[in-house]
Design a protein around this motif. Structure first.
Motif, short mmCIF file in Angstrom:
data_model
loop_
_atom_site.label_atom_id
_atom_site.label_comp_id
_atom_site.label_asym_id
_atom_site.label_seq_id
_atom_site.Cartn_x
_atom_site.Cartn_y
_atom_site.Cartn_z
N UNK A 28 1.84 -21.75 10.57
CA UNK A 28 1.51 -22.02 11.97
C UNK A 28 0.06 -21.64 12.29
N UNK A 29 -0.66 -21.23 11.25
CA UNK A 29 -2.05 -20.76 11.37
C UNK A 29 -2.22 -19.56 12.30
N UNK A 30 -1.22 -18.68 12.32
CA UNK A 30 -1.40 -17.42 13.05
C UNK A 30 -1.96 -16.39 12.08
N UNK A 31 -3.22 -16.56 11.73
CA UNK A 31 -3.75 -15.74 10.65
C UNK A 31 -3.77 -14.26 10.98
N UNK A 32 -4.23 -13.93 12.17
CA UNK A 32 -4.34 -12.53 12.55
C UNK A 32 -2.99 -11.82 12.41
N UNK A 33 -1.99 -12.39 13.06
CA UNK A 33 -0.65 -11.81 13.03
C UNK A 33 -0.11 -11.72 11.62
N UNK A 34 -0.32 -12.82 10.85
CA UNK A 34 0.21 -12.84 9.49
C UNK A 34 -0.37 -11.73 8.65
N UNK A 35 -1.68 -11.53 8.77
CA UNK A 35 -2.31 -10.53 7.91
C UNK A 35 -1.95 -9.11 8.31
N UNK A 36 -1.85 -8.91 9.60
CA UNK A 36 -1.42 -7.58 10.05
C UNK A 36 -0.03 -7.29 9.49
N UNK A 37 0.84 -8.28 9.60
CA UNK A 37 2.20 -8.13 9.07
C UNK A 37 2.16 -7.88 7.57
N UNK A 38 1.35 -8.68 6.87
CA UNK A 38 1.29 -8.59 5.42
C UNK A 38 0.90 -7.19 4.96
N UNK A 39 -0.20 -6.69 5.55
CA UNK A 39 -0.69 -5.40 5.08
C UNK A 39 0.20 -4.24 5.52
N UNK A 40 0.77 -4.37 6.67
CA UNK A 40 1.72 -3.34 7.13
C UNK A 40 2.90 -3.29 6.17
N UNK A 41 3.40 -4.47 5.83
CA UNK A 41 4.55 -4.50 4.94
C UNK A 41 4.20 -4.00 3.55
N UNK A 42 3.01 -4.39 3.09
CA UNK A 42 2.54 -3.95 1.77
C UNK A 42 2.52 -2.43 1.71
N UNK A 43 1.97 -1.83 2.75
CA UNK A 43 1.87 -0.37 2.82
C UNK A 43 3.26 0.26 2.77
N UNK A 44 4.15 -0.30 3.58
CA UNK A 44 5.51 0.24 3.66
C UNK A 44 6.21 0.11 2.32
N UNK A 45 6.04 -1.06 1.72
CA UNK A 45 6.69 -1.37 0.46
C UNK A 45 6.23 -0.41 -0.63
N UNK A 46 4.92 -0.20 -0.74
CA UNK A 46 4.38 0.69 -1.76
C UNK A 46 4.81 2.12 -1.50
N UNK A 47 4.78 2.50 -0.24
CA UNK A 47 5.13 3.86 0.10
C UNK A 47 6.56 4.19 -0.28
N UNK A 48 7.42 3.19 -0.16
CA UNK A 48 8.81 3.39 -0.50
C UNK A 48 8.98 3.70 -2.00
N UNK A 49 8.06 3.16 -2.78
CA UNK A 49 8.17 3.31 -4.22
C UNK A 49 7.36 4.48 -4.79
N UNK A 50 6.19 4.68 -4.26
CA UNK A 50 5.36 5.77 -4.80
C UNK A 50 5.21 6.86 -3.75
N UNK A 51 6.12 7.77 -3.79
CA UNK A 51 6.09 8.83 -2.79
C UNK A 51 4.92 9.76 -3.06
N UNK A 52 4.25 10.13 -2.02
CA UNK A 52 3.11 11.03 -2.16
C UNK A 52 3.60 12.43 -2.54
N UNK A 53 2.78 13.12 -3.34
CA UNK A 53 3.12 14.50 -3.64
C UNK A 53 2.15 15.40 -2.92
N UNK A 54 2.43 16.68 -2.99
CA UNK A 54 1.59 17.67 -2.31
C UNK A 54 1.39 17.31 -0.85
N UNK A 55 2.44 17.12 -0.20
CA UNK A 55 2.32 16.77 1.21
C UNK A 55 3.31 17.64 1.98
#
Lengths: 466, 233
Positions: free
Chosen positions: B47-74
């Protein structure tokens, strides 16, 4: 032909007689354009509702008498059935669309009666051409202005090819330019031979089109004026509490009162999104302690100007001074009070009294606040409404409560957005008196309006936004 | 560009929500989740909603990675907060975006048309159709009321929250009920009734993309139910 024969209508659940009809007899010929007018609550809206069947089907009440449409008694017929021959346009452009996009709305009624899709599309194109709707096709209704919505409402009615069209105060939320467009639509319909019935307060745009002007009072028809009688009416109309048939000329007075250069604006810009500029003012000065009318064409940003001035909209890098000292947004919040066009949104509490108290200086004790509030209500002539729920009041009363609460909050600058839209003569005159009194009490009032009669009545100066 | 059929959108919305909310997040469900998270992104890009799509993409990417690689020393408290928010987002975000896409790209008449093709009675369809209109209206009303409160100096802070709720709700409810009332009257004059046949000018129908989406949804749902995707099996 529409014939009202001894029609009486009483709304159920209505303690007052407002809006009821008493002994209405009238014949409307095919192709006539009838204008109904009269004070708020005179029954003109009810008159239109009987023709489209909303009364008594949707707004229940008791009817006696007969109402014939082309020889057939239509009392008791369903709204949907009548919708095939009677088209309806309503007052509020915000609440008459079932759909979210304009194309679907144009097709909506025709779809409901199971018209052939190819015929619907053909008619939609025809109406688009006729009413000049090309640029509005395929839009979301939430992006349209009030005037544009009203044009689509007319278009969606026209697709049905109705014989009769009733309009209930169609101009009350429209600006001058949109009213002009509405007038064109009405002229086209009249030419096509449609029977048109309009209930209205503002009459000037209907003068050339109306075949008969019908004045109502307390549910009865008091006067019927034929086309050739209308030109000599101006003086007597005012006595009947009716708006003029000719839009008055703007009288420019040279005002010496008030404070010159009260507000100085050097830079004032606002845009809703990053692309279009909704307001851009460089170098402007506004007088103080006056009633100032702000006029301007559609899209000049008049409403936006008010919202920026009172601080609701965030303007960046504005340069405004009040009495020579810098007037920042935070201060503007404190000094200004905007009375919305739709006052319903700014009345929050359970009683009129609370409405005034809530905005008062917190350092005062409750008793002092109450006393002061009652005093202000007294001044506005609404003390007896103190315990009423604000939402149960009439439109004019609500507006008075809103103005009273701005006084209670100690604001010096009162801004009003189209305060006389949909107002009858009586309420308009009352508002003018109030504004003059506020001015004498030292307040400054800026009013965005298209209503020249109102401007002549109470405004000291006029500023045109371009 | 062919539009996606409203029925497909509705199916995707349901399946994405079921799989994302009640599904496992490990094993073969990693790719399943990735695909389902990408569907709203892909549709929004289309639908060419680039702004929304990218915000969604990176937010999800962050969440997805965080679920898998838990930070230590926190700090444990911070970790709990982070885990809680990412957990919530990873389960709800895709569904929310899909719902947004559905609301934004479907006109009322398309929705009604496709519902009627499925022979769902009008008594159910019409209230749903009105919802499409209701949410944007509510938003407009809320904006106005918020502005009015701001201007009157009725701040949200330092007041009894129940009072604030009343100040917000009273004008909104009043105004919404008035709109609903007038809207029903206007719709009736436009011949809307519960019985009686309607025709449609909206063109809905399945295309190639619908089939692909349908297969994705079916495969995901299959894995979810039969390959042990439901948590606790």
């Amino acid at each position: 032909m529409i014939t009202f024969s001894n029609i009486n209508f009483h709304y159920k659940n209505n303690r007052t007689d407002k809006g009821n009809l008493i002994d209405i007899s009238l014949t409307i010929e095919d192709g006539e354009l009838i204008v109904l007018t009269g004070e708020s609550g005179c029954g003109k809206t009810t008159f239109t509702r009987l023709i489209n069947g909303l009364a008594p089907n949707y707004y229940p009440g008791t009817v006696t008498g007969e109402l014939y449409l082309d020889g057939e008694n239509i009392i008791g017929k369903s709204v949907a059935e009548l919708g095939r021959t009677v088209g309806s346009v309503f007052q509020n452009p915000r609440s008459q669309f079932f759909n979210v996009d304009t194309d679907s709305e144009l097709a909506f009624a025709a779809e409901n009666i199971a018209m052939d899709p190819s015929e619907i599309i053909r008619r939609m194109d025809e109406v688009t051409e006729e009413l000049d709707l090309t640029e509005l096709r395929g839009c979301s209704i939430f992006e349209l202005s009030g005037g544009e919505k009203q044009r689509i409402a007319c278009g969606s009615v026209a697709v049905m090819h109705p014989k009769v069209i009733v309009l209930d105060e169609p101009s009350s939320n429209l600006d001058a330019e949109s009213i002009e467009k509405l007038k064109c639509v009405l002229a086209k319909w009249k030419k096509q031979g449609k029977t048109i019935i309009i209930a209205e307060h503002r009459l000037f745009f209907l003068r050339e089109l109306a075949d008969r002007l019908i004045v109502m009072k307390d549910g009865r028809i008091t006067n019927v004026f034929e086309r050739d009688e209308m030109s000599e009416l101006s003086a007597s109309l005012k006595e009947m509490g009716i708006r003029p048939l000719v839009e008055p000329e703007l009288i420019v007075r040279r005002s010496v009162e008030g404070i010159r250069n009260y507000i100085r604006i050097e830079h004032f810009k606002y845009s809703y999104d990053r692309k279009t500029v909704a307001l851009s003012v460089d170098n402007m000065s506004l007088p103080g302690n006056q009633v100032v009318a702000i006029i301007g064409n559609n899209g000049a940003g008049k409403s936006t100007f008010l919202k920026c001035l009172c601080g609701i909209y965030k303007t960046k890098k504005d340069k405004i001074t009040l009495n020579g000292s810098r007037w920042k947004r935070k201060l503007r919040y404190r000094d200004c009070y905007l009375v919305f066009q739709d006052v319903n949104h700014q009345l929050f509490t359970e009683s009129v009294l609370d409405e005034l108290i809530i905005g008062m200086d917190d350092s005062l004790s409750e008793d002092v606040k109450k006393e002061k509030a009652l005093e202000i209500l007294e001044r506005f002539g609404i003390r007896d409404l103190a315990d009423h729920h604000p939402m149960a009041l009439s439109g004019g009363q609500k507006q008075r409560v809103a103005i009273a609460s701005s006084v209670a909050a100690g604001r010096d600058i009162i801004l009003m957005d189209e305060p006389t839209s949909g107002m009858d003569e009586l309420n308009m005159m009352r508002l003018s008196q109030e504004l003059k009194r506020l001015k004498e009490a030292g307040k400054t009032i800026y009013v965005v309006t298209h209503d020249y009669e109102f401007i002549n009545e109470c405004c000291d100066s006029v500023i045109r936004l371009a | 560009m062919r539009k996606l059929d409203p029925r497909t959108k509705l199916l995707l919305l349901v399946v994405i929500n079921v799989v994302m909310m009640t599904g496992k997040i490990t094993g073969i469900f990693v790719p399943v989740r990735i695909v389902f998270a990408l569907i709203p992104f892909f549709l929004m890009m289309r639908e060419t909603w680039f702004r929304g799509s990218f915000i969604y993409f990176f937010l999800y990417l962050y969440v997805f990675l965080f679920e898998r690689f838990t930070l230590q020393d926190i700090h444990p408290v911070l970790l709990i907060i982070l885990l809680f928010t990412t957990g919530l987002l990873s389960r709800f975000l895709a569904g929310v975006m899909m719902a947004y896409y559905l609301m934004k790209t479907t006109t009322v008449s398309e929705f009604v048309t496709s519902m009627e093709r499925m022979h769902i009675p009008k008594v159910i369809v019409i209230p749903f159709a009105v919802m499409f209109r209701f949410f944007p209206t509510l938003k407009e009303e809320w904006q106005d009321v918020k502005n009015a409160m701001k201007m009157r100096g009725i701040g949200l802070a330092g007041r009894n929250p129940l009072d604030v709720l009343e100040y917000v709700m009273v004008p909104i409810l009043m105004s919404v009920s008035k709109i609903a009332d007038e809207l029903s009257a206007a719709s009736m004059t436009k011949c809307l009734s519960v019985d009686g046949k309607r025709t449609h000018i909206a063109k809905v129908g399945f295309s190639f993309l619908d089939i692909i989406m349908f297969l994705c949804a079916a495969a995901g749902l299959f894995a979810h139910i039969f390959l042990g995707g439901v948590i606790g099996t």
